[in-house]
Write a protein that holds these residues in place. Structure first.
Motif, PDB file in Angstrom:
ATOM      1  N   PHE A   1       0.965  -1.287  -0.120  1.00  0.00           N
ATOM      2  CA  PHE A   1      -0.021   0.067  -0.102  1.00  0.00           C
ATOM      3  C   PHE A   1       0.877   1.110  -0.055  1.00  0.00           C
ATOM      4  CE2 PHE A   1      -3.127  -2.805   2.143  1.00  0.00           C
ATOM      5  CZ  PHE A   1      -4.118  -3.057   1.223  1.00  0.00           C
ATOM      6  N   ALA A   2       2.123   1.358  -0.121  1.00  0.00           N
ATOM      7  CA  ALA A   2       3.052   2.417  -0.170  1.00  0.00           C
ATOM      8  C   ALA A   2       2.671   3.643  -0.889  1.00  0.00           C
ATOM      9  CB  ALA A   2       4.338   1.809  -0.239  1.00  0.00           C
ATOM     10  N   GLY A   3       2.031   3.316  -2.172  1.00  0.00           N
ATOM     11  CA  GLY A   3       1.831   4.325  -3.335  1.00  0.00           C
ATOM     12  C   GLY A   3       0.556   4.898  -2.765  1.00  0.00           C
ATOM     13  N   ILE A   4      -0.310   4.292  -1.824  1.00  0.00           N
ATOM     14  CA  ILE A   4      -1.452   4.990  -1.471  1.00  0.00           C
ATOM     15  C   ILE A   4      -1.348   6.138  -0.539  1.00  0.00           C
ATOM     16  CG2 ILE A   4      -3.735   4.610  -0.214  1.00  0.00           C
ATOM     17  CD1 ILE A   4      -4.054   1.996  -1.690  1.00  0.00           C
ATOM     18  N   PHE A   5      -0.338   5.865   0.547  1.00  0.00           N
ATOM     19  CA  PHE A   5       0.094   6.803   1.471  1.00  0.00           C
ATOM     20  C   PHE A   5       1.353   7.402   0.887  1.00  0.00           C
ATOM     21  CE2 PHE A   5      -2.015   3.056   3.462  1.00  0.00           C
ATOM     22  CZ  PHE A   5      -2.969   3.821   4.191  1.00  0.00           C
ATOM     23  N   ASP A   6       1.378   8.404  -0.016  1.00  0.00           N
ATOM     24  CA  ASP A   6       2.465   9.112  -0.436  1.00  0.00           C
ATOM     25  C   ASP A   6       2.766  10.154  -0.194  1.00  0.00           C
ATOM     26  OD1 ASP A   6       0.417  10.332  -1.762  1.00  0.00           O
ATOM     27  OD2 ASP A   6       0.854   9.810  -3.785  1.00  0.00           O
ATOM     28  N   ASN A   7       2.159  10.945   0.826  1.00  0.00           N
ATOM     29  CA  ASN A   7       2.759  12.345   1.200  1.00  0.00           C
ATOM     30  C   ASN A   7       3.930  12.296   2.257  1.00  0.00           C
ATOM     31  OD1 ASN A   7       2.149  12.373   3.909  1.00  0.00           O
ATOM     32  ND2 ASN A   7      -0.043  13.009   3.722  1.00  0.00           N
ATOM     33  N   HIS A   8       4.664  13.237   2.162  1.00  0.00           N
ATOM     34  CA  HIS A   8       5.948  13.154   2.991  1.00  0.00           C
ATOM     35  C   HIS A   8       5.863  12.254   4.293  1.00  0.00           C
ATOM     36  CE1 HIS A   8      10.166  14.007   4.157  1.00  0.00           C
ATOM     37  NE2 HIS A   8       9.601  14.498   5.151  1.00  0.00           N
ATOM     38  N   ARG A   9       4.887  13.038   5.128  1.00  0.00           N
ATOM     39  CA  ARG A   9       4.841  12.248   6.510  1.00  0.00           C
ATOM     40  C   ARG A   9       4.481  11.003   6.429  1.00  0.00           C
ATOM     41  NH1 ARG A   9       0.387  11.528   9.923  1.00  0.00           N
ATOM     42  NH2 ARG A   9      -0.926  12.109   8.466  1.00  0.00           N
ATOM     43  N   GLN A  10       3.546  10.471   5.683  1.00  0.00           N
ATOM     44  CA  GLN A  10       2.811   9.073   5.656  1.00  0.00           C
ATOM     45  C   GLN A  10       4.347   8.299   5.052  1.00  0.00           C
ATOM     46  OE1 GLN A  10      -0.205   9.850   2.958  1.00  0.00           O
ATOM     47  NE2 GLN A  10      -1.796   9.541   4.524  1.00  0.00           N
ATOM     48  N   THR A  11       4.763   8.805   4.230  1.00  0.00           N
ATOM     49  CA  THR A  11       6.083   7.856   3.639  1.00  0.00           C
ATOM     50  C   THR A  11       7.197   7.800   4.703  1.00  0.00           C
ATOM     51  OG1 THR A  11       5.984   8.802   1.428  1.00  0.00           O
ATOM     52  CG2 THR A  11       8.075   7.647   1.995  1.00  0.00           C
ATOM     53  N   ARG A  12       7.438   8.773   5.580  1.00  0.00           N
ATOM     54  CA  ARG A  12       8.171   8.790   6.687  1.00  0.00           C
ATOM     55  C   ARG A  12       7.823   7.905   7.766  1.00  0.00           C
ATOM     56  NH1 ARG A  12       8.208  13.762   8.238  1.00  0.00           N
ATOM     57  NH2 ARG A  12       6.989  13.230  10.026  1.00  0.00           N
ATOM     58  N   GLU A  13       6.543   7.724   7.964  1.00  0.00           N
ATOM     59  CA  GLU A  13       6.064   7.046   8.973  1.00  0.00           C
ATOM     60  C   GLU A  13       6.010   5.422   8.588  1.00  0.00           C
ATOM     61  OE1 GLU A  13       2.023   8.289  10.148  1.00  0.00           O
ATOM     62  OE2 GLU A  13       2.888   9.971  11.121  1.00  0.00           O
ATOM     63  N   ARG A  14       5.726   5.225   7.116  1.00  0.00           N
ATOM     64  CA  ARG A  14       5.854   3.899   6.574  1.00  0.00           C
ATOM     65  C   ARG A  14       7.073   3.410   6.803  1.00  0.00           C
ATOM     66  NH1 ARG A  14       7.347   2.278   2.054  1.00  0.00           N
ATOM     67  NH2 ARG A  14       7.268   4.448   1.125  1.00  0.00           N
ATOM     68  N   LYS A  15       8.107   4.043   6.291  1.00  0.00           N
ATOM     69  CA  LYS A  15       9.518   3.563   6.457  1.00  0.00           C
ATOM     70  C   LYS A  15       9.983   3.090   7.987  1.00  0.00           C
ATOM     71  CE  LYS A  15      11.173   5.756   2.217  1.00  0.00           C
ATOM     72  NZ  LYS A  15      12.141   6.662   1.585  1.00  0.00           N
TER      73      LYS A  15
END
Length: 155
Positions: free
Chosen positions: A126-140
């Motif tokens: 689901f990485a592409g769905i949550f693509d803003n900067h904050r979401q990307t940082r949290e996902r990582k």
């Protein structure tokens, strides 16, 4: 050392160059054979037919035309809501078990590792769905935590 031989009185020495060359040659041959097998699969009629069937289903499958209320609700639901629900369910399942990981037996720890792996893969899917900067940082950050947790639950 990863590859070593025992010689006189348990002394350890690295394997000889010929053995390493033989191993490298064998690994290269297996890799090449695997690549050829994968290329043949992708070039097959079966693979093309699967791609066409999948594309037809995505664009015009029964799910896209059904008037059934549940199907309509699922079809109109935003992907980000669906993804968040899936990730939340998987995370809650793990958090209950992790609280007392030391008390888990080997079978329970194995099931926990599988649950962690499923959450990690879902995050990546689901990485592409949550693509803003904050979401990307949290996902990582979450993926990193899950990798660590997966390793620790193996003990």
């Amino acid at each position: 050392m990863l590859f070593e031989q025992r010689v006189n009185n348990e002394r350890r020495v690295p394997p000889i160059g010929d053995e390493i060359d033989l191993l490298e040659s064998d690994l290269q041959a297996r890799r090449d054979a695997g690549i050829q097998k994968a290329k043949a699969a992708v070039d097959s009629d079966r693979y093309r037919a699967l791609g066409v069937r999948t594309a037809l289903w995505v664009t015009n499958g029964e799910w896209a035309k059904s008037a059934e209320p549940l199907t309509i609700a699922r079809r109109e639901r935003r992907a980000v809501e669906f993804a968040a629900e899936i990730l939340d369910k998987r995370a809650k399942k793990i958090s209950k078990k992790v609280e007392d990981v030391e008390a888990l037996d080997a079978r329970q720890r194995h099931k926990l590792r599988i649950a962690i792996k499923k959450l990690r893969y879902a995050c990546e899917f689901f990485a592409g769905i949550f693509d803003n900067h904050r979401q990307t940082r949290e996902r990582k950050r979450l993926t990193s935590i899950l990798k660590t947790l997966q390793g620790r639950s193996a003990r």
